[in-house]
Design a protein around this motif. Structure first.
Motif, mmCIF file in Angstrom:
data_model
loop_
_atom_site.group_PDB
_atom_site.id
_atom_site.type_symbol
_atom_site.label_atom_id
_atom_site.label_comp_id
_atom_site.label_asym_id
_atom_site.label_seq_id
_atom_site.Cartn_x
_atom_site.Cartn_y
_atom_site.Cartn_z
ATOM 1 N N ALA A 112 0.891 -1.191 0.038
ATOM 2 C CA ALA A 112 -0.009 -0.109 0.018
ATOM 3 C C ALA A 112 0.657 1.210 -0.025
ATOM 4 O O ALA A 112 0.615 2.297 -0.749
ATOM 5 C CB ALA A 112 -1.237 -0.161 1.070
ATOM 6 N N ALA A 113 1.993 1.317 0.777
ATOM 7 C CA ALA A 113 2.957 2.512 0.773
ATOM 8 C C ALA A 113 3.690 2.618 -0.569
ATOM 9 O O ALA A 113 4.132 3.621 -0.785
ATOM 10 C CB ALA A 113 3.955 2.251 1.899
ATOM 11 N N ALA A 114 3.936 1.622 -1.239
ATOM 12 C CA ALA A 114 4.560 1.587 -2.624
ATOM 13 C C ALA A 114 3.561 2.301 -3.514
ATOM 14 O O ALA A 114 4.092 2.952 -4.560
ATOM 15 C CB ALA A 114 4.804 0.275 -3.081
ATOM 16 N N ALA A 115 2.212 2.327 -3.347
ATOM 17 C CA ALA A 115 1.454 2.984 -4.523
ATOM 18 C C ALA A 115 1.436 4.378 -4.043
ATOM 19 O O ALA A 115 0.364 4.986 -3.480
ATOM 20 C CB ALA A 115 -0.130 2.387 -4.234
ATOM 21 N N SER A 116 2.505 5.180 -4.090
ATOM 22 C CA SER A 116 2.800 6.612 -3.602
ATOM 23 C C SER A 116 2.155 7.338 -4.940
ATOM 24 O O SER A 116 1.793 6.952 -5.907
ATOM 25 C CB SER A 116 4.047 6.950 -3.444
ATOM 26 N N PRO A 117 1.983 8.597 -4.389
ATOM 27 C CA PRO A 117 1.384 9.643 -5.598
ATOM 28 C C PRO A 117 2.507 9.689 -6.704
ATOM 29 O O PRO A 117 1.998 9.783 -7.819
ATOM 30 C CB PRO A 117 1.324 10.969 -4.928
ATOM 31 N N GLU A 118 3.756 9.598 -6.306
ATOM 32 C CA GLU A 118 4.586 9.574 -7.645
ATOM 33 C C GLU A 118 4.350 8.515 -8.477
ATOM 34 O O GLU A 118 4.502 8.314 -9.819
ATOM 35 C CB GLU A 118 6.117 9.552 -7.205
#
Length: 314
Positions: free
Chosen positions: A292-298
């Protein structure tokens, strides 16, 4: 009958063969050859004085005698496994084996292990990096699998849906399909070709061009090597964006133009028998949070850029 005279190895071979209705699959489970399974079953048949299977072309059919014996053995072996698992949980340190592909281990997991150890310093994590599947019913095991499922034997949680795009080093300064003739198209061997994953031919069809627009090939047997070649500017590669999201964020790789294609899905698998294993729950929770954290805005911007199809010139 004295227990010391019981043919335990033959009974184990029979139970696996009866459960799978296949000597070949039983042999894979027990890490022996199908001939060894057949030999042990014949020894058991001779010891009992009855036939346990009808041998047919490419399959075996349990006899009435086998139908009587199998449920008793299955219950017994299940009881053995449960008792042994409970004893191991009491005596062993908290440890988990995580099964995944070598590319996932090196590209996604290893850069995040420092965070895992900081969050769970008391857990011994063993990485089983192999294309071969791991039997999750043995011990405390989790697996990351890349596919569409379903996985009926396991509890499965979807972690992410993959997108596959043309990826290259920014040093190549690619701006359109006209630049592809001047660089190599990097390929690698999928560990399971039957998955039907995107190829350069399918990418070209979606982009509205033909494979003649591509430069010479550079092929690898390992996906990690293909990624490193792309980072080094050796060519362009079709890569899953999940595995290279860190490189995209650092700017050592980029998606210069579209299209992107749908890949498969990452799932977290575990055996239903491990319900209540607190150590597995903690590792599984960390993996879900890390995805989930890897799905960042960038990362979201990268995916949107890749989905913005800029048509290739025919």
């Amino acid at each position: 009958m004295r227990r010391r005279r019981l043919p335990f190895s033959q009974l184990r071979a029979f139970e696996a063969a009866a459960r799978h209705r296949s000597f070949k699959v039983a042999a894979e489970e027990l890490a022996v050859t199908p001939a060894a399974i057949s030999h042990q079953v014949r020894e058991l048949e001779a010891w009992l004085g009855v036939a346990l299977f009808e041998r047919r072309t490419r399959r075996v059919v349990p006899t009435e005698a086998a139908a009587t014996l199998y449920p008793v053995l299955r219950q017994g072996f299940d009881a053995f496994a449960e008792a042994l698992a409970q004893l191991r949980e009491r005596t062993e340190t908290a440890s988990v084996t995580l099964s995944c592909t070598p590319a996932f281990a090196s590209q996604w997991l290893l850069p995040r292990l420092t965070d895992f150890h900081a969050a769970h310093p008391d857990i011994d994590l063993r990485i089983h990096a192999s294309e071969a599947t791991l039997d999750l019913s043995r011990g405390a095991c989790l697996a990351i699998r890349y596919g569409m499922g379903p996985y009926p034997e396991y509890e499965a949680v979807e972690l992410a849906a993959e997108r596959i795009a043309l990826v290259a080093s920014p040093s190549l300064a690619l701006s359109g399909v006209e630049d592809l003739q001047g660089v190599r198209s990097i390929e690698f061997d999928w560990y399971c070709p039957s998955l039907g994953l995107p190829t350069w031919a399918s990418w070209c069809r979606t982009a509205g061009c033909t494979p003649s627009a591509l430069g010479p090939r550079l092929a690898f047997t390992d996906e990690s090597h293909a990624i490193q070649a792309a980072i080094a500017g050796q060519g362009v590669a079709l890569l899953g964006l999940t595995l290279v999201q860190d490189e995209l964020a650092r700017g050592v790789l980029a998606v210069p133009f579209g299209p992107s294609l749908p890949g498969l899905r990452y799932h977290l698998l575990r055996s239903p028998e491990t319900q209540g294993n607190a150590t597995l729950d903690r590792v599984a929770g960390w993996l879900r949070e890390a995805f989930a954290a890897a799905a960042s805005p960038e990362g979201g911007e990268t995916l949107r850029e890749a989905r913005d199809v800029r048509r290739c010139r025919p």
